[in-house]
Design an enzyme around this catalytic site. Structure first.
Site, short mmCIF file in Angstrom:
data_model
loop_
_atom_site.label_atom_id
_atom_site.label_comp_id
_atom_site.label_asym_id
_atom_site.label_seq_id
_atom_site.Cartn_x
_atom_site.Cartn_y
_atom_site.Cartn_z
N ASP A 49 -38.06 18.04 28.11
CA ASP A 49 -37.76 17.29 29.32
C ASP A 49 -39.03 16.53 29.74
OD1 ASP A 49 -37.14 16.30 31.86
OD2 ASP A 49 -36.03 18.09 32.45
N HIS A 66 -33.95 16.19 29.15
CA HIS A 66 -33.61 16.34 30.55
C HIS A 66 -32.10 16.46 30.78
CE1 HIS A 66 -33.85 15.92 34.87
NE2 HIS A 66 -33.07 14.85 34.83
N SER A 71 -31.42 18.00 38.43
CA SER A 71 -32.20 16.77 38.59
C SER A 71 -32.23 16.39 40.07
CB SER A 71 -31.62 15.66 37.71
OG SER A 71 -32.50 14.58 37.60
#
Length: 322
Positions: free
Chosen positions: A267, A296, A131
């Protein structure tokens, strides 16, 4: 017992992209392992911290990856910095009343580069992040301050999408209107984007999910600083590897770094096809799609579903050029 250090570097003046100055840059970091072992630099996510490994009493957010044998602590040394702007010991609005009003992803990456150099490293064997950590990984690779042998980018794309920025703006508005209660709402909203609808249906009844959301929001507003969260939302929105540059593909494709990208099913923020597209800008690239239903946050959970592919990637020595 392996060598374990948590400490803070004080690195002097640091100027941000906006021209503002941090008078004495502070970087909190964790180091696990011994000098001489291959160096793994881990970049943490938005509300994460430098405690990748942690302790027996307070395990770090990726301890299962290390102790699970996927990246054994006896084979590597691990270094993680808390990013500037975060409330866990590095320079931020929480500890510095003159902290810059504007901080970008490129600022936090340049600060990390200063920290790595201050600790005496000039080469990274494995660079890894998920991320926001994956975005840092991209910038570190583009900057070419350090030779990097292998890099792993998890659940991250080459820029923050309009869709993601829309959620961030709603979070800002909630905070500005509601203070710490708004911070709770912002966290609850964030959680919805980090997990999939399938995972919620599998885990909760409609009544249970209301209590769970409130619990997550209340816990977050007690443990995370409001101003720091606003800073980090701006950092997230600033991410665009191509911003102001016309040579990114040329630079990335010239690197000898072997790159693994991973995308996770469902995601919402960083779809698998866009994660794969990041990797395709490199000379040596492999991609793995993780078919779980968490969404995610898959890179923080269900390690047995994807970490074997990480383990295999780290062991492979021969790569075909595209």
């Amino acid at each position: 017992m392996t060598n374990y250090t948590v400490d803070t570097l004080e690195l002097g003046p640091f100027t941000t992209e906006s021209g503002e100055t941090i008078n004495n840059l502070k970087l909190r970091y964790e180091h696990v392992g011994y000098k001489g072992q291959p160096l793994v630099v881990v970049c943490h996510a938005l509300t994460g911290n430098h405690l990748t490994y942690g302790t027996e009493d307070d395990p770090g957010w990726w301890r299962e990856i290390i102790d699970g044998g996927y990246m054994p602590v006896n084979d590597y040394q691990f270094l993680t910095f808390n990013v500037i702007g975060s409330p866990f010991g590095s320079s931020s609005a929480l500890i510095d009343e003159d902290f810059p009003k504007s901080v970008t992803l490129r600022d936090i990456v340049r600060a990390i580069e200063v920290g790595i150099e201050a600790l005496g490293y000039n080469r990274i064997d494995i660079l890894i992040g998920g991320s926001l950590g994956g975005m840092q990984t991209m910038e570190l690779l583009y900057n070419r301050k350090f030779e990097v042998n292998k890099a792993v980018i998890l659940a991250a794309t080459d820029k923050t999408s309009s869709y993601s920025r829309a959620f961030n703006e709603i979070s800002r508005q909630a905070i500005h209107l509601g203070g710490t209660d708004g911070l709770s709402i912002a966290r609850q909203l964030g959680f919805l984007t980090y997990r999939s609808s399938k995972s919620y249906d599998k885990r909760f009844t409609p009544d249970q999910v209301v209590a769970y959301q409130r619990h997550q929001g209340n816990k977050f507003k007690k443990n995370f600083d409001l101003d720091c969260y606003l800073t980090l939302l701006d950092v997230l929105d600033s991410h665009d590897i191509d911003r102001g540059r016309d040579d990114v593909t040329e630079v990335l494709s010239s690197l000898e770094t072997k790159v693994l990208t991973m995308g996770f099913t469902d995601d919402l923020l960083y779809p698998d096809d866009l994660v794969r597209a990041v990797g395709e800008r490199f000379k040596y690239h492999r991609h793995f799609f993780v078919p779980d239903n968490v969404g995610h946050d898959g890179f923080l959970l269900n390690f047995n579903d994807w970490a074997p592919n990480l383990y295999h990637f780290l062991k492979v020595s021969q790569f075909k050029r595209k």
